[in-house]
Design an enzyme around this catalytic site. Sequence first.
Site, PDB file in Angstrom:
ATOM      1  CG  ASP A 109     -62.785 -66.566 -47.828  1.00 37.16           C
ATOM      2  OD1 ASP A 109     -62.484 -67.082 -48.866  1.00 37.16           O
ATOM      3  OD2 ASP A 109     -63.587 -67.139 -47.065  1.00 37.16           O
ATOM      4  CD  GLU A 151     -56.274 -46.086 -36.508  1.00 34.08           C
ATOM      5  OE1 GLU A 151     -55.904 -47.049 -35.922  1.00 34.08           O
ATOM      6  OE2 GLU A 151     -57.352 -45.600 -36.206  1.00 34.08           O
TER       7      GLU A 151
END
Length: 525
Positions: A205, A263
């Site tokens: 956002d 990751e």
Amino acid sequence: MADVNEQRTDWWRNAVVYQVYVRSFADSDGDGVGDLPGITSRLPHLAELGVDALWITPFYTSPQHDHGYDVADYCDVDPLFGSLSDADDLLARAHELGLKVVVDLVPNHTSDQHAWFQAALAAGPGSPERARYLFRDAPEGELPNNWSSVFGGPAWTRVEDGQYYLHLFDSTQPDLDWRNPEVPEMFEGVLRFWLDRGVDGFRVDVAHGLFKEESLRDQVVEEGATPVSGAAEMVERQVTDEPMWDQPEVHDVYRSWHRILDEAGPDRMAVAEAWTQTVESMAAFVRPDELDQTFNFAWLLASWSAESFAGVITDTLASVGPVGASPTWVLSNHDVVRHTTRYGGGARGLARARAATLTMLALPGSCYLYQGEELGLEQVDVAPEDRQDPSWFRTGEVGRDGCRVPIPWGGDAAPYAFGPGTGQPWIPQPADWAPLTVEAQTGDPASTLEFYRDALRVRREFAWTAGDEVTMRQLGDDVLAFTRGPLTVVLNCGDTPVELPAGELLLASGPVDGTLPPDTAAWLR
């Protein structure tokens, strides 16, 4: 047939993502407000519709002053919407159905009820606690600068000890200071928390807003003009000075997030809500080491014309191509007037909405749908006493409630199977929605719902195989036409029928009899 849900590390590049506005999708407990178990119960609808993923608006702990975009705890679920266990159940069921799940992340500001802001108020001026936010002093009777809130009024609120804090949105949403190392550290922890629970991506956002010019200088505006912060207003008024948005430092944040997503796995993604001045500045957010996608609001803002749509397509593809990103396309979301209404409403607005949707779905990249558009819902004229949008309370102008009315599932009266209750939900539904429910439209070949199902089914046949090359064709001033691989797309934005080029008609947005009627689009092969 290609399947966009097979094990692809870049599943989002050509996905169709369905936005779920959590409080208006499905209610499980009869309180009139949608919740996570409600979403879980309706996931088969999304699988049958043919989308690839859902994006869920904020469901975190929040006082709900801005319907969840004022977050008090980023690592828990608000009791209004359920529990962490409910979130886990939703993720598990979605994955069983082959649906990816993208959750909203709100990093520009917190709620004023967040533990950090409460500590800042208690600690006083000059404290480390206040340094997490943008507190400033100002002379008596003045404000720290001339910035305005996106929701109207000044972007500064005074606290009891005389200091002011910045809030580019509601006064209950204080902006964070991203130059304070505690802030990025906290959000990296939030990312890992939800990635560990199995979310597939994040919608970021106000992705362009984390950093402000460090001086917090005044916005430069024409003499006599009022400063603005809202992106749409800036576009309309051609305001070019925006020290509160799109600062270069923000890109370092997204480089660090890119590493965290990698990751967690090669199939995790992030998409930015980034209102920027140009398509080139938008493309900067999706460079190879930053975010994976960014919303492309140019299509949403374009007028109904072949020329406008052609310009959006050409400019968008030209901007994302050099950085190797996939484009996104969107016609409606929870912040704008539904496109059926924007295009005129009634039968003509619906015809245009279906035609624009079919055109959008043919383009390379991802398409983001907003809940209820598959039912042909229009913007609702919500009565003043029922309005909930904080911008309404700050400005007195009609806000975003009209696109947030809970969607109808079945039955012939409110709440249209939205939940087990018998009364109206949190925003009342119109009395004439019975023909628009999922139940009423299912099986009707002329319905908008079945049109969406057909379009998404056919789209799967070429989404991954038609390539990214789009060639514009000239079939008339009021006609948008292009080819993408074996597919030819024609959209008639004019007032008279046009001849279709040669080819097998795969799908049309409305009846076609030899020629393509006005306000209609077609796919040919």
